[in-house]
Design a protein around this motif. Sequence first.
Motif, PDB file in Angstrom:
ATOM      1  N   LEU A  39       0.822  -1.214   0.000  1.00  0.00           N
ATOM      2  CA  LEU A  39       0.000   0.000   0.000  1.00  0.00           C
ATOM      3  C   LEU A  39       0.854   1.260   0.000  1.00  0.00           C
ATOM      4  O   LEU A  39       0.376   2.336  -0.361  1.00  0.00           O
ATOM      5  CB  LEU A  39      -0.922   0.025   1.224  1.00  0.00           C
ATOM      6  CG  LEU A  39      -1.994  -1.048   1.309  1.00  0.00           C
ATOM      7  CD1 LEU A  39      -2.746  -0.933   2.634  1.00  0.00           C
ATOM      8  CD2 LEU A  39      -2.948  -0.931   0.125  1.00  0.00           C
ATOM      9  N   HIS A  40       2.105   1.127   0.420  1.00  0.00           N
ATOM     10  CA  HIS A  40       2.980   2.297   0.583  1.00  0.00           C
ATOM     11  C   HIS A  40       3.026   3.147  -0.683  1.00  0.00           C
ATOM     12  O   HIS A  40       2.930   4.376  -0.609  1.00  0.00           O
ATOM     13  CB  HIS A  40       4.375   1.845   1.010  1.00  0.00           C
ATOM     14  CG  HIS A  40       5.279   2.978   1.352  1.00  0.00           C
ATOM     15  ND1 HIS A  40       5.077   3.808   2.430  1.00  0.00           N
ATOM     16  CD2 HIS A  40       6.395   3.436   0.731  1.00  0.00           C
ATOM     17  CE1 HIS A  40       6.016   4.721   2.469  1.00  0.00           C
ATOM     18  NE2 HIS A  40       6.835   4.515   1.459  1.00  0.00           N
ATOM     19  N   LYS A  45       2.211  10.402   1.410  1.00  0.00           N
ATOM     20  CA  LYS A  45       2.934  10.478   2.680  1.00  0.00           C
ATOM     21  C   LYS A  45       1.972  11.028   3.734  1.00  0.00           C
ATOM     22  O   LYS A  45       1.165  11.907   3.450  1.00  0.00           O
ATOM     23  CB  LYS A  45       4.143  11.407   2.513  1.00  0.00           C
ATOM     24  CG  LYS A  45       5.034  11.458   3.704  1.00  0.00           C
ATOM     25  CD  LYS A  45       6.257  12.309   3.420  1.00  0.00           C
ATOM     26  CE  LYS A  45       7.152  12.289   4.651  1.00  0.00           C
ATOM     27  NZ  LYS A  45       8.387  13.014   4.431  1.00  0.00           N
ATOM     28  N   ASN A  46       2.061  10.498   4.950  1.00  0.00           N
ATOM     29  CA  ASN A  46       1.201  10.928   6.058  1.00  0.00           C
ATOM     30  C   ASN A  46      -0.284  10.809   5.704  1.00  0.00           C
ATOM     31  O   ASN A  46      -1.074  11.715   5.973  1.00  0.00           O
ATOM     32  CB  ASN A  46       1.528  12.357   6.488  1.00  0.00           C
ATOM     33  CG  ASN A  46       2.975  12.509   6.899  1.00  0.00           C
ATOM     34  OD1 ASN A  46       3.519  11.648   7.581  1.00  0.00           O
ATOM     35  ND2 ASN A  46       3.606  13.577   6.464  1.00  0.00           N
ATOM     36  N   PRO A  60      -8.239  -9.625  12.601  1.00  0.00           N
ATOM     37  CA  PRO A  60      -7.800  -8.606  13.560  1.00  0.00           C
ATOM     38  C   PRO A  60      -7.164  -7.387  12.887  1.00  0.00           C
ATOM     39  O   PRO A  60      -6.464  -7.509  11.871  1.00  0.00           O
ATOM     40  CB  PRO A  60      -6.787  -9.356  14.427  1.00  0.00           C
ATOM     41  CG  PRO A  60      -7.284 -10.764  14.409  1.00  0.00           C
ATOM     42  CD  PRO A  60      -7.768 -10.962  12.985  1.00  0.00           C
ATOM     43  N   THR A  61      -7.428  -6.231  13.479  1.00  0.00           N
ATOM     44  CA  THR A  61      -6.979  -4.975  12.884  1.00  0.00           C
ATOM     45  C   THR A  61      -5.825  -4.318  13.646  1.00  0.00           C
ATOM     46  O   THR A  61      -5.372  -3.255  13.233  1.00  0.00           O
ATOM     47  CB  THR A  61      -8.153  -3.982  12.781  1.00  0.00           C
ATOM     48  OG1 THR A  61      -8.725  -3.800  14.082  1.00  0.00           O
ATOM     49  CG2 THR A  61      -9.213  -4.484  11.815  1.00  0.00           C
ATOM     50  N   ASP A  62      -5.348  -4.933  14.707  1.00  0.00           N
ATOM     51  CA  ASP A  62      -4.235  -4.317  15.436  1.00  0.00           C
ATOM     52  C   ASP A  62      -3.013  -4.149  14.534  1.00  0.00           C
ATOM     53  O   ASP A  62      -2.267  -3.188  14.672  1.00  0.00           O
ATOM     54  CB  ASP A  62      -3.900  -5.091  16.705  1.00  0.00           C
ATOM     55  CG  ASP A  62      -3.571  -6.555  16.466  1.00  0.00           C
ATOM     56  OD1 ASP A  62      -4.041  -7.130  15.473  1.00  0.00           O
ATOM     57  OD2 ASP A  62      -2.839  -7.129  17.289  1.00  0.00           O
ATOM     58  N   VAL A  63      -2.820  -5.046  13.571  1.00  0.00           N
ATOM     59  CA  VAL A  63      -1.679  -4.923  12.650  1.00  0.00           C
ATOM     60  C   VAL A  63      -1.847  -3.706  11.731  1.00  0.00           C
ATOM     61  O   VAL A  63      -0.861  -3.132  11.279  1.00  0.00           O
ATOM     62  CB  VAL A  63      -1.463  -6.212  11.821  1.00  0.00           C
ATOM     63  CG1 VAL A  63      -1.052  -7.370  12.711  1.00  0.00           C
ATOM     64  CG2 VAL A  63      -2.669  -6.555  10.987  1.00  0.00           C
ATOM     65  N   LEU A  64      -3.089  -3.311  11.459  1.00  0.00           N
ATOM     66  CA  LEU A  64      -3.336  -2.117  10.639  1.00  0.00           C
ATOM     67  C   LEU A  64      -2.910  -0.861  11.398  1.00  0.00           C
ATOM     68  O   LEU A  64      -2.339   0.066  10.810  1.00  0.00           O
ATOM     69  CB  LEU A  64      -4.815  -2.019  10.256  1.00  0.00           C
ATOM     70  CG  LEU A  64      -5.366  -3.163   9.418  1.00  0.00           C
ATOM     71  CD1 LEU A  64      -6.872  -3.021   9.245  1.00  0.00           C
ATOM     72  CD2 LEU A  64      -4.675  -3.223   8.069  1.00  0.00           C
ATOM     73  N   CYS A  68       0.040   1.814  10.280  1.00  0.00           N
ATOM     74  CA  CYS A  68      -0.105   3.277  10.230  1.00  0.00           C
ATOM     75  C   CYS A  68       0.998   3.958  11.028  1.00  0.00           C
ATOM     76  O   CYS A  68       1.606   4.925  10.554  1.00  0.00           O
ATOM     77  CB  CYS A  68      -1.482   3.693  10.741  1.00  0.00           C
ATOM     78  SG  CYS A  68      -2.831   3.291   9.605  1.00  0.00           S
ATOM     79  N   GLN A  69       1.268   3.467  12.206  1.00  0.00           N
ATOM     80  CA  GLN A  69       2.324   4.059  13.028  1.00  0.00           C
ATOM     81  C   GLN A  69       3.696   3.927  12.362  1.00  0.00           C
ATOM     82  O   GLN A  69       4.478   4.870  12.325  1.00  0.00           O
ATOM     83  CB  GLN A  69       2.351   3.407  14.404  1.00  0.00           C
ATOM     84  CG  GLN A  69       1.162   3.771  15.255  1.00  0.00           C
ATOM     85  CD  GLN A  69       1.112   2.982  16.552  1.00  0.00           C
ATOM     86  OE1 GLN A  69       1.717   1.910  16.682  1.00  0.00           O
ATOM     87  NE2 GLN A  69       0.389   3.508  17.525  1.00  0.00           N
ATOM     88  N   GLN A  70       3.966   2.763  11.794  1.00  0.00           N
ATOM     89  CA  GLN A  70       5.269   2.513  11.180  1.00  0.00           C
ATOM     90  C   GLN A  70       5.527   3.444  10.001  1.00  0.00           C
ATOM     91  O   GLN A  70       6.644   3.913   9.805  1.00  0.00           O
ATOM     92  CB  GLN A  70       5.354   1.061  10.721  1.00  0.00           C
ATOM     93  CG  GLN A  70       6.665   0.710  10.058  1.00  0.00           C
ATOM     94  CD  GLN A  70       6.709  -0.740   9.577  1.00  0.00           C
ATOM     95  OE1 GLN A  70       5.797  -1.525   9.837  1.00  0.00           O
ATOM     96  NE2 GLN A  70       7.761  -1.089   8.878  1.00  0.00           N
TER      97      GLN A  70
END
Length: 192
Positions: A39-40, A45-46, A60-64, A68-70
């Motif tokens: 997706l990058h 950017k941002n 599960p969406t915790d990896v999403l 985003c943070q990464q």
Amino acid sequence: MNMPQNPPSRQFFRKQRRQLSPQQRHRAAFLASRFLPKLHDLLPKNANIGLYLDDFGELPTDVLMKFCQQYGHQAYLPITKAGQPLTFAPLTKTLAQTPTKRHQLGMLEPTTKPIITARRLDAIICPLVAVDRQGVRLGMGGGFYDRTLSIRPKPLAIGWCYDFQIIDQLPKQTWDETMDIIISDCRFIRLN
């Protein structure tokens, strides 16, 4: 999955999701997360990315949130109001640090500000019950995501699911908004 004459019902797919153990669900999310770097190049950017909190057996969406943070993207969580398009509130640093409340439909919603519309999002990662190879999405039946994605230009629509939720064909209604990308634990499908 080979599709029978009539596609399986929402209940069929929801039952399959509920039968997965927590370990199976988290393993599938880890496998799906391997495709997120693709997706990058498709996002600015941002980027502002709408996602959701899994609460009904979804992938599960915790990896999403970690994605985003990464990559420096801002994650937003949906707020539902009957008959209205979704609005979105920011996820603060972590879910544990984001104040939430339980919505009448049963899901957690953020109480953070500012609340924005989908027009301010670059992508929306959508929950689904099933999706076909053309991007037609079968949701929970409330129409929230179809109403939200009906804006033009629409944000990049990404279906996030288990691979068994991808089927050959679903009936398409005039109000259905299709996915641009499907990410499962086994594949990344770019449709548009």
